[in-house]
Design a protein around this motif. Sequence first.
Motif, PDB file in Angstrom:
ATOM      1  N   ILE A 195      13.476  81.701  16.329  1.00 55.81           N
ATOM      2  CA  ILE A 195      13.852  80.370  15.853  1.00 55.81           C
ATOM      3  C   ILE A 195      15.158  79.782  15.679  1.00 55.81           C
ATOM      4  O   ILE A 195      15.805  78.743  15.551  1.00 55.81           O
ATOM      5  CB  ILE A 195      12.692  79.709  14.669  1.00 55.81           C
ATOM      6  N   VAL A 196      16.164  80.112  14.061  1.00 59.86           N
ATOM      7  CA  VAL A 196      17.294  80.446  13.622  1.00 59.86           C
ATOM      8  C   VAL A 196      18.061  80.187  14.741  1.00 59.86           C
ATOM      9  O   VAL A 196      19.180  79.642  15.066  1.00 59.86           O
ATOM     10  CB  VAL A 196      17.486  81.353  12.946  1.00 59.86           C
ATOM     11  N   ALA A 197      18.009  80.910  16.164  1.00 59.02           N
ATOM     12  CA  ALA A 197      18.877  81.288  17.325  1.00 59.02           C
ATOM     13  C   ALA A 197      18.217  79.837  17.833  1.00 59.02           C
ATOM     14  O   ALA A 197      19.646  79.409  18.446  1.00 59.02           O
ATOM     15  CB  ALA A 197      18.694  82.595  17.650  1.00 59.02           C
ATOM     16  N   THR A 244      16.444  90.391   0.610  1.00 60.10           N
ATOM     17  CA  THR A 244      15.755  90.809   2.112  1.00 60.10           C
ATOM     18  C   THR A 244      15.518  90.324   2.961  1.00 60.10           C
ATOM     19  O   THR A 244      14.448  89.018   3.103  1.00 60.10           O
ATOM     20  CB  THR A 244      14.299  91.724   1.460  1.00 60.10           C
ATOM     21  N   GLY A 245      14.930  90.952   4.200  1.00 58.31           N
ATOM     22  CA  GLY A 245      14.176  90.882   5.478  1.00 58.31           C
ATOM     23  C   GLY A 245      15.318  89.349   5.772  1.00 58.31           C
ATOM     24  O   GLY A 245      16.065  89.244   5.904  1.00 58.31           O
ATOM     25  N   ALA A 246      14.300  88.591   6.244  1.00 59.51           N
ATOM     26  CA  ALA A 246      15.211  86.665   7.364  1.00 59.51           C
ATOM     27  C   ALA A 246      15.034  86.121   5.535  1.00 59.51           C
ATOM     28  O   ALA A 246      15.235  86.153   4.772  1.00 59.51           O
ATOM     29  CB  ALA A 246      13.832  86.134   7.323  1.00 59.51           C
ATOM     30  N   ASP A 247      16.809  85.814   6.142  1.00 59.58           N
ATOM     31  CA  ASP A 247      17.338  84.863   4.221  1.00 59.58           C
ATOM     32  C   ASP A 247      16.704  84.047   4.212  1.00 59.58           C
ATOM     33  O   ASP A 247      15.929  82.629   4.906  1.00 59.58           O
ATOM     34  CB  ASP A 247      18.995  84.208   4.373  1.00 59.58           C
ATOM     35  N   ARG A 248      16.917  82.855   3.522  1.00 62.16           N
ATOM     36  CA  ARG A 248      16.699  81.524   2.834  1.00 62.16           C
ATOM     37  C   ARG A 248      16.498  80.840   4.237  1.00 62.16           C
ATOM     38  O   ARG A 248      15.792  79.675   4.890  1.00 62.16           O
ATOM     39  CB  ARG A 248      16.640  81.281   1.378  1.00 62.16           C
ATOM     40  N   GLN A 249      17.146  80.664   5.189  1.00 62.87           N
ATOM     41  CA  GLN A 249      17.405  79.525   5.760  1.00 62.87           C
ATOM     42  C   GLN A 249      17.147  80.498   7.019  1.00 62.87           C
ATOM     43  O   GLN A 249      16.548  79.023   7.654  1.00 62.87           O
ATOM     44  CB  GLN A 249      19.186  79.349   6.781  1.00 62.87           C
ATOM     45  N   GLN A 250      16.509  81.074   7.258  1.00 61.21           N
ATOM     46  CA  GLN A 250      15.827  81.349   8.432  1.00 61.21           C
ATOM     47  C   GLN A 250      14.486  81.422   7.749  1.00 61.21           C
ATOM     48  O   GLN A 250      13.629  80.746   9.023  1.00 61.21           O
ATOM     49  CB  GLN A 250      16.216  83.117   8.737  1.00 61.21           C
ATOM     50  N   GLN A 251      13.983  81.597   6.434  1.00 57.04           N
ATOM     51  CA  GLN A 251      12.615  80.885   6.428  1.00 57.04           C
ATOM     52  C   GLN A 251      12.118  79.833   6.550  1.00 57.04           C
ATOM     53  O   GLN A 251      11.316  79.258   6.669  1.00 57.04           O
ATOM     54  CB  GLN A 251      12.470  81.288   5.542  1.00 57.04           C
ATOM     55  N   PHE A 252      13.712  78.744   6.110  1.00 54.96           N
ATOM     56  CA  PHE A 252      12.704  77.634   6.408  1.00 54.96           C
ATOM     57  C   PHE A 252      12.693  76.896   7.884  1.00 54.96           C
ATOM     58  O   PHE A 252      11.999  75.758   8.260  1.00 54.96           O
ATOM     59  CB  PHE A 252      13.950  76.709   5.375  1.00 54.96           C
ATOM     60  N   ALA A 253      13.543  77.734   8.124  1.00 54.32           N
ATOM     61  CA  ALA A 253      13.799  77.021   9.892  1.00 54.32           C
ATOM     62  C   ALA A 253      11.989  77.340  10.653  1.00 54.32           C
ATOM     63  O   ALA A 253      11.811  77.042  11.178  1.00 54.32           O
ATOM     64  CB  ALA A 253      15.286  77.954  10.367  1.00 54.32           C
ATOM     65  N   ALA A 254      11.808  78.391  10.139  1.00 53.72           N
ATOM     66  CA  ALA A 254      11.055  78.907  10.785  1.00 53.72           C
ATOM     67  C   ALA A 254       9.334  77.926   9.800  1.00 53.72           C
ATOM     68  O   ALA A 254       8.397  77.644  10.726  1.00 53.72           O
ATOM     69  CB  ALA A 254      10.267  80.808  10.056  1.00 53.72           C
ATOM     70  N   ALA A 305       9.552  74.604   9.730  1.00 51.98           N
ATOM     71  CA  ALA A 305       9.500  74.424  10.319  1.00 51.98           C
ATOM     72  C   ALA A 305       8.968  73.675  11.270  1.00 51.98           C
ATOM     73  O   ALA A 305       8.365  73.084  11.769  1.00 51.98           O
ATOM     74  CB  ALA A 305      10.992  73.582   9.931  1.00 51.98           C
ATOM     75  N   ALA A 306       9.763  75.110  12.775  1.00 44.28           N
ATOM     76  CA  ALA A 306       8.977  75.449  13.392  1.00 44.28           C
ATOM     77  C   ALA A 306       7.258  75.852  13.278  1.00 44.28           C
ATOM     78  O   ALA A 306       6.987  74.790  14.547  1.00 44.28           O
ATOM     79  CB  ALA A 306       9.905  76.535  14.223  1.00 44.28           C
ATOM     80  N   HIS A 307       7.187  76.322  13.075  1.00 44.58           N
ATOM     81  CA  HIS A 307       5.900  76.919  13.021  1.00 44.58           C
ATOM     82  C   HIS A 307       4.417  75.284  12.058  1.00 44.58           C
ATOM     83  O   HIS A 307       3.787  75.693  12.758  1.00 44.58           O
ATOM     84  CB  HIS A 307       6.151  77.690  11.409  1.00 44.58           C
ATOM     85  N   HIS A 308       4.993  74.618  11.580  1.00 40.79           N
ATOM     86  CA  HIS A 308       4.389  73.343  11.470  1.00 40.79           C
ATOM     87  C   HIS A 308       4.920  72.159  11.954  1.00 40.79           C
ATOM     88  O   HIS A 308       3.935  70.979  11.376  1.00 40.79           O
ATOM     89  CB  HIS A 308       4.418  73.323   9.811  1.00 40.79           C
ATOM     90  N   HIS A 309       5.609  72.134  12.413  1.00 42.82           N
ATOM     91  CA  HIS A 309       6.088  70.828  13.191  1.00 42.82           C
ATOM     92  C   HIS A 309       6.691  70.511  12.208  1.00 42.82           C
ATOM     93  O   HIS A 309       6.343  68.756  12.161  1.00 42.82           O
ATOM     94  CB  HIS A 309       5.217  70.702  14.125  1.00 42.82           C
ATOM     95  N   PRO A 336      10.148  68.288  10.385  1.00 46.31           N
ATOM     96  CA  PRO A 336      11.996  67.937  10.885  1.00 46.31           C
ATOM     97  C   PRO A 336      12.184  68.805   9.355  1.00 46.31           C
ATOM     98  O   PRO A 336      11.846  68.824   8.408  1.00 46.31           O
ATOM     99  CB  PRO A 336      12.336  66.849  10.739  1.00 46.31           C
ATOM    100  N   LEU A 337      13.610  69.545  10.817  1.00 49.01           N
ATOM    101  CA  LEU A 337      13.288  71.082   9.667  1.00 49.01           C
ATOM    102  C   LEU A 337      14.757  70.338   8.338  1.00 49.01           C
ATOM    103  O   LEU A 337      14.249  70.594   7.174  1.00 49.01           O
ATOM    104  CB  LEU A 337      14.902  71.962  10.048  1.00 49.01           C
ATOM    105  N   SER A 338      15.370  69.661   8.415  1.00 47.04           N
ATOM    106  CA  SER A 338      16.108  68.503   7.379  1.00 47.04           C
ATOM    107  C   SER A 338      15.244  67.935   6.415  1.00 47.04           C
ATOM    108  O   SER A 338      15.724  67.699   5.404  1.00 47.04           O
ATOM    109  CB  SER A 338      17.395  67.337   8.475  1.00 47.04           C
ATOM    110  N   VAL A 339      13.837  67.292   6.833  1.00 44.51           N
ATOM    111  CA  VAL A 339      12.574  66.812   5.582  1.00 44.51           C
ATOM    112  C   VAL A 339      12.502  68.701   4.806  1.00 44.51           C
ATOM    113  O   VAL A 339      12.444  68.024   4.011  1.00 44.51           O
ATOM    114  CB  VAL A 339      12.046  66.654   6.079  1.00 44.51           C
ATOM    115  N   LEU A 340      11.680  69.367   5.569  1.00 47.12           N
ATOM    116  CA  LEU A 340      11.440  70.478   4.454  1.00 47.12           C
ATOM    117  C   LEU A 340      13.084  70.642   3.987  1.00 47.12           C
ATOM    118  O   LEU A 340      12.552  71.122   2.076  1.00 47.12           O
ATOM    119  CB  LEU A 340      11.782  71.333   5.466  1.00 47.12           C
ATOM    120  N   LEU A 341      13.943  71.317   4.075  1.00 53.90           N
ATOM    121  CA  LEU A 341      15.076  71.675   3.065  1.00 53.90           C
ATOM    122  C   LEU A 341      15.491  70.485   2.331  1.00 53.90           C
ATOM    123  O   LEU A 341      15.505  70.522   1.553  1.00 53.90           O
ATOM    124  CB  LEU A 341      16.519  71.405   4.210  1.00 53.90           C
TER     125      LEU A 341
END
Length: 650
Positions: free
Chosen positions: A13-15, A37-47, A49-53, A55-60
Amino acid sequence: MHRPPSRRLAAAIVASAGLVALVPAAAGTAAPAPAATGADRQQQFAAAAAHHHVPLSVLLGVSYLESRWDAHVGQPSSAGGYGPMHLTDVTRVAAPAARGDARGDDARPMTTPARPAQSTGDPALHTMDAAAALTGDSPATLRTDPAANIDAGAALLADYQRQLGATGSDAADWYGAVARYSGATDVAGAREFADEVYQVIRTGEARRTDSGDTVRLAAQPSVAPKTGQLSALHLAKAESDADTPKPECPASMGCDFVPAAYAQNSADKGDYGNYDLAERPSKLKIQYLVIHDNEGYYNGTLSWFQNPAAYAAAHYELRSSDGHVTQMIQNTNVAWQAGNWYINAHSIGIEHEGFAATGATWYTEAMYRQSAKLVRYLAGKYRIPLDRQHIIGHDNVPATTAAGIRNMHWDPGPYWDWNHYMNLVRGHAQRHSHTGGLVTISPDFATNQQLVTGCDKSGSGTPCDAQGTNFVYLHTQPSADSPLVSDPGLHAGPGTTDIADWAARAVDGQQFALAGRSGDWTAIWYAGVKGWFLDPHRSPTATAAHGFVVTPKHGATVPIYGRAYPEASAYDGTPVPVQSVVDLGYTMTAGQRYPLGLTDVVTDYYYAPTIDSSLPGDHTVVVGHDRYYEIQFGHRIGFVRADAVTIRPV
């Protein structure tokens, strides 16, 4: 049953979103933040946001306002919120601690009965259980697992959007859901929170979080949220009352006014609370803004200040969850808030919901931003410079006598992010010089995790939870093995790491006179001695600055005062009793230098012993001719007689 995406899916998703892995910033001089550890926090937000549709900017943006993307190692906020998304479970929050009297008049006691425990909020507003139901994760997991917490927060936002019947995939389409996420039950609070979220989206943000990861929100300057969605939440509107004063704050902030008590407690007209009527700024100049935390909850503090037996109140109170501002005392009047009657007479007190021992867990971003807006407004109205000589913590207020030093408060404490706060107040980062004879303390807050003990008040010296701190420790020699400097007014012996011990702490934004350098160590003049702090060239904890210092005239020993009271002759012809001019027991000696703060210190005394001006001369301001300068002497400010010192540029 919903589960967060796998680590591989998160990376994909990040890519696909065009994001890149970010290298954490260099660690500071204290203990580094834990590695991700594992996915970093940026990736956690991106995942999420995509999972629940969402907008990433809104979640962040929502998470930034709630936590600045930090997890706070599973610790709750003062509002009972957990994790980067501040999922609330307020039944788990401890009762507030008691506060003491803050009038600072020697004629009144410095302690009061303990404040009763207060309600922590409406159970209907708890989001932890709702989030757990949406994702299938247990509340225990959501409290401690940042990735699960972020995913659950995204699920809540998506659920709010569905319930509103809102459509659209752009950030502008989510204003109503964002406003509801604030948890505010009134229009003003929900609007303030949502407006700040969208301001963050417009300007963008980037910071290193407590996981050691850097998270970035790219700026979207053209986003125009659909603010009309707010009406669909059917929130309460503030009711106007002709007898209630209009709040003194920017109209866009939606402040309200809840009057503090001004009433007698007995037949004695000198036994009353919680402030004094005055005529400010016409007769008493307002030159300080004092930042407090209230060691309690927003609703409980409002109730406490409405009790005249509290013998304490502040002009403003801010709510942690959304930064909502409530004024309780008109600024023309003198609030009993700082423990120093002279400072009270010339300051406005601003309380913040929270507890100093948990601090950044949680002084929320929403509260920082609303407080900064208020301070900027007040500073403009009363012509107060936007610097740390005028915007001070309660812990920077001096005692009035040597006997009172040990009773002075130390809030907002070591976990208040002064650097971030003052950048918000000024609207930009402070520019620093590479040369100069002054030293500005400026450690990186997130990575400056100094050892602090005693947060549990057990007396066992137990280390507090690791988090960013706003100070550097001062040692007697350029060595971490040397003792901390002492403050004989506070206690015998060297300073300690106890959270309430401010003896050997130089705080972010404070300036001191350079006293020497040795390798990675810098010395400053501090409360009568040289204090050394670790200041590596590659990861500095301070910057140079130009300015002015004061030094003793002709090698004299100069006493330090906690108030600038008039000389005895100034009381001639008035019924006001002469106030003794006594020093704090500290002195400035030959060779020492201290930064010059205020040069236009007003030498006066406000006489207000009763509630209704029933004594001759009651509610009178006596103005003297003696001149004082304010200096940064140690952890707290102090005053020196102008005729005893010389001013020099450095």
